[in-house]
Design a protein around this motif. Structure first.
Motif, PDB file in Angstrom:
ATOM      1  N   PRO A   8       0.843  -1.210   0.000  1.00 48.30           N
ATOM      2  CA  PRO A   8       0.000   0.000   0.000  1.00 48.30           C
ATOM      3  C   PRO A   8       0.866   1.243   0.000  1.00 48.30           C
ATOM      4  N   PRO A   9       0.297   2.385  -0.373  1.00 46.05           N
ATOM      5  CA  PRO A   9       1.084   3.624  -0.403  1.00 46.05           C
ATOM      6  C   PRO A   9       1.707   3.919   0.957  1.00 46.05           C
ATOM      7  N   ALA A  10       2.917   4.450   0.944  1.00 48.44           N
ATOM      8  CA  ALA A  10       3.596   4.798   2.182  1.00 48.44           C
ATOM      9  C   ALA A  10       2.917   5.996   2.831  1.00 48.44           C
ATOM     10  N   LEU A  11       2.886   6.009   4.147  1.00 51.13           N
ATOM     11  CA  LEU A  11       2.325   7.135   4.887  1.00 51.13           C
ATOM     12  C   LEU A  11       3.323   8.295   4.903  1.00 51.13           C
ATOM     13  N   SER A  12       2.797   9.491   4.852  1.00 47.44           N
ATOM     14  CA  SER A  12       3.627  10.680   5.005  1.00 47.44           C
ATOM     15  C   SER A  12       3.903  10.906   6.492  1.00 47.44           C
ATOM     16  N   PRO A  13       5.006  11.560   6.830  1.00 46.21           N
ATOM     17  CA  PRO A  13       5.272  11.857   8.241  1.00 46.21           C
ATOM     18  C   PRO A  13       4.113  12.634   8.877  1.00 46.21           C
ATOM     19  N   GLY A  14       3.804  12.323  10.126  1.00 47.90           N
ATOM     20  CA  GLY A  14       2.735  13.033  10.819  1.00 47.90           C
ATOM     21  C   GLY A  14       1.950  12.115  11.734  1.00 47.90           C
ATOM     22  N   LEU A  15       0.979  12.684  12.431  1.00 47.67           N
ATOM     23  CA  LEU A  15       0.103  11.933  13.315  1.00 47.67           C
ATOM     24  C   LEU A  15      -1.212  11.646  12.601  1.00 47.67           C
ATOM     25  N   TYR A  16      -1.784  10.481  12.875  1.00 52.14           N
ATOM     26  CA  TYR A  16      -3.031  10.072  12.234  1.00 52.14           C
ATOM     27  C   TYR A  16      -4.002   9.588  13.306  1.00 52.14           C
ATOM     28  N   ASP A  17      -5.221  10.118  13.306  1.00 50.78           N
ATOM     29  CA  ASP A  17      -6.241   9.675  14.253  1.00 50.78           C
ATOM     30  C   ASP A  17      -6.758   8.297  13.854  1.00 50.78           C
ATOM     31  N   LEU A  18      -6.972   7.450  14.864  1.00 52.72           N
ATOM     32  CA  LEU A  18      -7.580   6.145  14.639  1.00 52.72           C
ATOM     33  C   LEU A  18      -9.064   6.224  14.946  1.00 52.72           C
ATOM     34  N   PRO A  19      -9.878   5.503  14.192  1.00 55.10           N
ATOM     35  CA  PRO A  19     -11.299   5.443  14.546  1.00 55.10           C
ATOM     36  C   PRO A  19     -11.462   4.807  15.929  1.00 55.10           C
ATOM     37  N   SER A  20     -12.492   5.201  16.635  1.00 56.43           N
ATOM     38  CA  SER A  20     -12.776   4.599  17.928  1.00 56.43           C
ATOM     39  C   SER A  20     -12.929   3.089  17.771  1.00 56.43           C
ATOM     40  N   GLY A  21     -12.399   2.344  18.732  1.00 59.44           N
ATOM     41  CA  GLY A  21     -12.516   0.894  18.681  1.00 59.44           C
ATOM     42  C   GLY A  21     -11.483   0.223  17.804  1.00 59.44           C
ATOM     43  N   HIS A  22     -10.440   0.954  17.417  1.00 63.04           N
ATOM     44  CA  HIS A  22      -9.373   0.389  16.595  1.00 63.04           C
ATOM     45  C   HIS A  22      -8.038   0.521  17.322  1.00 63.04           C
TER      46      HIS A  22
END
Length: 205
Positions: A8-22
């Motif tokens: 899958p595409p690489a993530l860019s640097p940074g913070l990412y919110d997770l959906p609740s329950g994940h």
């Protein structure tokens, strides 16, 4: 160019919110390309390894959940019974029970379905049996099996939800890291796959 499903595409640097329950984990892929110089020695006192060719899905799920509960193991628990039965019956998948003084203590699973690249699919011990050298011996036994014939590499993967010692343990056994990914998954405590008291070190969010 279309991305491969396995890349899958690489993530860019940074913070990412997770959906609740994940939950999210950093997965490290490792491999070893040559066998150790010496085969596995004798088992630690009282330890035995038993290949189980007739394990039922119910028994497997119970053992898998008991051993992996603290680390949120869930992949096999989501398999439907027909798929899991086929896996357990596959001659290229080897399921071993680990016992200590005849008491159930762990699980070792080796997967030879990918030609030339056998995989240490699962290795786990019940908590009170950890730290006694059993894991090192199990890896040594897995090397004996994996390198019994010519192969390209023996592979394993671990993640940040596993024991904090797991990555160093595999590197100490001679595996080298080759790839890293981020995996986001449903928290198995939210959908009832595991009870809510599992993995207390991982917050429920």
């Amino acid at each position: 160019m279309t991305e491969s499903p396995s890349r899958p595409p690489a993530l860019s640097p940074g913070l990412y919110d997770l959906p609740s329950g994940h939950v999210a984990a950093v997965v490290t892929h490792l491999e070893r390309r040559s066998p150790p110089d010496t085969p596995a020695g004798p088992a630690p006192e009282g330890v035995a390894l038993h290949r189980d060719r007739t394990m039922s899905p119910e028994t497997y799920r119970r053992l898998f959940a008991e051993i992996g509960r603290d680390w949120l193991w869930q992949s096999r628990l989501h398999m439907d019974t027909r798929t899991l039965s086929a896996l357990l019956a596959d001659p290229l998948v080897e399921i071993y029970r680990v016992t200590v003084d005849d008491e159930a203590a762990g699980l070792l699973e080796l997967d030879f379905r990918l030609p030339g690249r056998p995989c240490l699919a699962f290795l786990g011990l019940s908590g009170r049996f950890a730290g006694r050298g059993i894991g090192r011996w199990l890896v040594a036994r897995s090397f004996d099996r994996a390198f019994a014939g010519p192969i390209e590499a023996f592979t394993v993967q671990t993640c940040t939800l596993d024991s904090p010692h797991a990555l160093r343990f595999y590197q100490g056994a001679g595996f080298a890291a080759t790839r890293r990914q981020v995996e986001i998954m449903v928290d198995p405590r939210f959908d009832g796959t595991l009870d809510r008291a599992a993995a207390p070190h991982v917050p429920l969010l």
